[in-house]
Design a protein around this motif. Structure first.
Motif, mmCIF file in Angstrom:
data_model
loop_
_atom_site.group_PDB
_atom_site.id
_atom_site.type_symbol
_atom_site.label_atom_id
_atom_site.label_comp_id
_atom_site.label_asym_id
_atom_site.label_seq_id
_atom_site.Cartn_x
_atom_site.Cartn_y
_atom_site.Cartn_z
ATOM 1 N N MET A 199 6.813 -15.997 6.032
ATOM 2 C CA MET A 199 6.056 -17.081 5.402
ATOM 3 C C MET A 199 4.685 -16.601 4.942
ATOM 4 N N ILE A 200 4.018 -15.818 5.779
ATOM 5 C CA ILE A 200 2.691 -15.305 5.411
ATOM 6 C C ILE A 200 2.778 -14.420 4.172
ATOM 7 N N GLY A 201 3.723 -13.500 4.159
ATOM 8 C CA GLY A 201 3.878 -12.633 2.999
ATOM 9 C C GLY A 201 4.181 -13.403 1.725
ATOM 10 N N ASN A 202 5.100 -14.360 1.824
ATOM 11 C CA ASN A 202 5.472 -15.177 0.662
ATOM 12 C C ASN A 202 4.274 -15.983 0.173
ATOM 13 N N PHE A 203 3.541 -16.593 1.109
ATOM 14 C CA PHE A 203 2.403 -17.411 0.704
ATOM 15 C C PHE A 203 1.296 -16.560 0.077
ATOM 16 N N ILE B 224 15.671 -11.158 11.033
ATOM 17 C CA ILE B 224 16.451 -11.660 12.169
ATOM 18 C C ILE B 224 17.733 -10.849 12.329
ATOM 19 N N LEU B 225 18.423 -10.585 11.212
ATOM 20 C CA LEU B 225 19.634 -9.773 11.279
ATOM 21 C C LEU B 225 19.353 -8.360 11.796
ATOM 22 N N LEU B 226 18.142 -7.876 11.556
ATOM 23 C CA LEU B 226 17.783 -6.530 12.007
ATOM 24 C C LEU B 226 17.197 -6.518 13.415
ATOM 25 N N GLY B 227 17.214 -7.679 14.088
ATOM 26 C CA GLY B 227 16.833 -7.717 15.493
ATOM 27 C C GLY B 227 15.394 -8.072 15.783
ATOM 28 N N ILE B 228 14.645 -8.470 14.794
ATOM 29 C CA ILE B 228 13.258 -8.888 15.031
ATOM 30 C C ILE B 228 13.284 -10.312 15.579
ATOM 31 N N ASN B 229 12.381 -10.596 16.491
ATOM 32 C CA ASN B 229 12.278 -11.933 17.068
ATOM 33 C C ASN B 229 12.246 -12.960 15.935
ATOM 34 N N PRO B 230 13.088 -14.005 16.001
ATOM 35 C CA PRO B 230 13.162 -14.985 14.905
ATOM 36 C C PRO B 230 11.830 -15.658 14.559
ATOM 37 N N VAL B 231 11.021 -15.969 15.568
ATOM 38 C CA VAL B 231 9.726 -16.609 15.284
ATOM 39 C C VAL B 231 8.803 -15.619 14.583
ATOM 40 N N VAL B 232 8.758 -14.394 15.053
ATOM 41 C CA VAL B 232 7.923 -13.357 14.427
ATOM 42 C C VAL B 232 8.390 -13.101 12.999
ATOM 43 N N ALA B 233 9.698 -12.994 12.812
ATOM 44 C CA ALA B 233 10.242 -12.753 11.470
ATOM 45 C C ALA B 233 9.900 -13.912 10.530
ATOM 46 N N ALA B 234 10.095 -15.142 10.994
ATOM 47 C CA ALA B 234 9.837 -16.305 10.137
ATOM 48 C C ALA B 234 8.364 -16.425 9.776
ATOM 49 N N VAL B 235 7.487 -16.303 10.756
ATOM 50 C CA VAL B 235 6.046 -16.432 10.487
ATOM 51 C C VAL B 235 5.572 -15.310 9.568
ATOM 52 N N SER B 236 6.010 -14.089 9.828
ATOM 53 C CA SER B 236 5.617 -12.958 8.977
ATOM 54 C C SER B 236 6.096 -13.146 7.543
ATOM 55 N N GLU C 239 11.664 -13.388 -0.954
ATOM 56 C CA GLU C 239 10.745 -14.409 -0.474
ATOM 57 C C GLU C 239 10.793 -14.616 1.030
ATOM 58 N N GLY C 240 10.205 -15.709 1.486
ATOM 59 C CA GLY C 240 10.123 -15.979 2.912
ATOM 60 C C GLY C 240 11.467 -16.139 3.572
ATOM 61 N N GLU C 241 12.323 -16.922 2.938
ATOM 62 C CA GLU C 241 13.617 -17.192 3.574
ATOM 63 C C GLU C 241 14.495 -15.945 3.653
ATOM 64 N N GLY C 242 14.522 -15.149 2.600
ATOM 65 C CA GLY C 242 15.321 -13.930 2.618
ATOM 66 C C GLY C 242 14.766 -12.894 3.575
ATOM 67 N N ALA C 243 13.445 -12.730 3.557
ATOM 68 C CA ALA C 243 12.810 -11.752 4.442
ATOM 69 C C ALA C 243 13.007 -12.123 5.905
ATOM 70 N N ALA C 244 12.881 -13.406 6.220
ATOM 71 C CA ALA C 244 13.094 -13.850 7.605
ATOM 72 C C ALA C 244 14.535 -13.609 8.025
ATOM 73 N N GLY C 245 15.471 -13.966 7.161
ATOM 74 C CA GLY C 245 16.884 -13.748 7.473
ATOM 75 C C GLY C 245 17.200 -12.285 7.705
ATOM 76 N N VAL D 119 8.403 -7.220 7.274
ATOM 77 C CA VAL D 119 8.980 -8.527 6.905
ATOM 78 C C VAL D 119 8.039 -9.247 5.940
ATOM 79 N N ALA D 120 6.729 -9.197 6.204
ATOM 80 C CA ALA D 120 5.760 -9.851 5.316
ATOM 81 C C ALA D 120 5.799 -9.249 3.919
ATOM 82 N N VAL D 121 5.885 -7.933 3.833
ATOM 83 C CA VAL D 121 5.959 -7.271 2.521
ATOM 84 C C VAL D 121 7.235 -7.699 1.795
ATOM 85 N N ALA D 122 8.345 -7.752 2.517
ATOM 86 C CA ALA D 122 9.601 -8.212 1.894
ATOM 87 C C ALA D 122 9.458 -9.658 1.417
ATOM 88 N N GLY D 123 8.708 -10.475 2.153
ATOM 89 C CA GLY D 123 8.490 -11.871 1.759
ATOM 90 C C GLY D 123 7.695 -12.020 0.471
#
Length: 174
Positions: free
Chosen positions: A57-61, A43-55, A34-40, A24-28
């Motif tokens: 954001m880190i990759g995008n940043f 999440i659609l692929l079943g990763i915990n939403p908090v883990v997906a979002a934080v990962s 970016e962060g929003e697309g990678a998190a989405g 997810v971070a690499v996709a970000g």
């Protein structure tokens, strides 16, 4: 409604737990995902939403940090070679493409109208954060200010899209 992502979700769940957020971070880091697309996607692929979002954001940043650092250094060298400012010493570089020039004018308008905070928050509607951050740094905005407002924009947009994706997955029962 049947889950069209069930097979992909099962595949992702079979990956080692550390690989999921790294992916997810690499996709970000990828412009336009970016962060929003990678998190989405995460999440659609079943990763915990908090883990997906934080990962995400880190990759995008991290990608924004890299382009701001490089852009700031390039700008410093250009300004130093000009003797602290003024016109370039050599011939002008090639003109940007019409599409790129239009995007730069739009971003410059947002920067003039809304400042770095507003332009940082609005720009993801039209441009990747990496391009926005590069433009700001090359325009002479202090890199710390660029990084602060790009980080805020990444967090805001990623949280919004993550909440929407989590809600969608919940409503659809995926």
């Amino acid at each position: 409604m049947d889950n069209p992502y069930e097979g992909m979700q099962e595949w992702v769940q079979q990956l080692p737990e550390i690989v999921q957020p790294v992916g997810v971070a690499v996709a970000g880091m990828i412009p336009y995902i970016e962060g929003e697309g990678a998190a989405g996607i995460g999440i659609l692929l079943g990763i915990n939403p908090v883990v997906a979002a934080v990962s995400a954001m880190i990759g995008n940043f991290l990608s924004v940090l890299a382009v701001v650092t490089i852009s700031s250094r390039v700008r410093e060298k250009v300004v130093a070679s000009r003797g602290g400012g003024g016109e370039p010493a050599g011939p002008a570089s090639a003109a940007p493409s019409a599409r790129r020039a239009k995007g730069q004018r739009r971003l410059q308008g947002w920067l003039s109208r809304f400042g770095v905070p507003g332009a940082s928050l609005l720009a993801p509607l039209a441009l990747p954060t990496q391009l926005t951050a590069t433009f700001f740094a090359a325009s002479g905005v202090r890199k710390e200010r660029v990084l602060l407002w790009q980080a805020i924009a990444i967090v805001v947009w990623t949280v919004v899209i993550s909440a929407l994706a989590t809600g969608l997955v919940g409503v659809l029962g995926w």
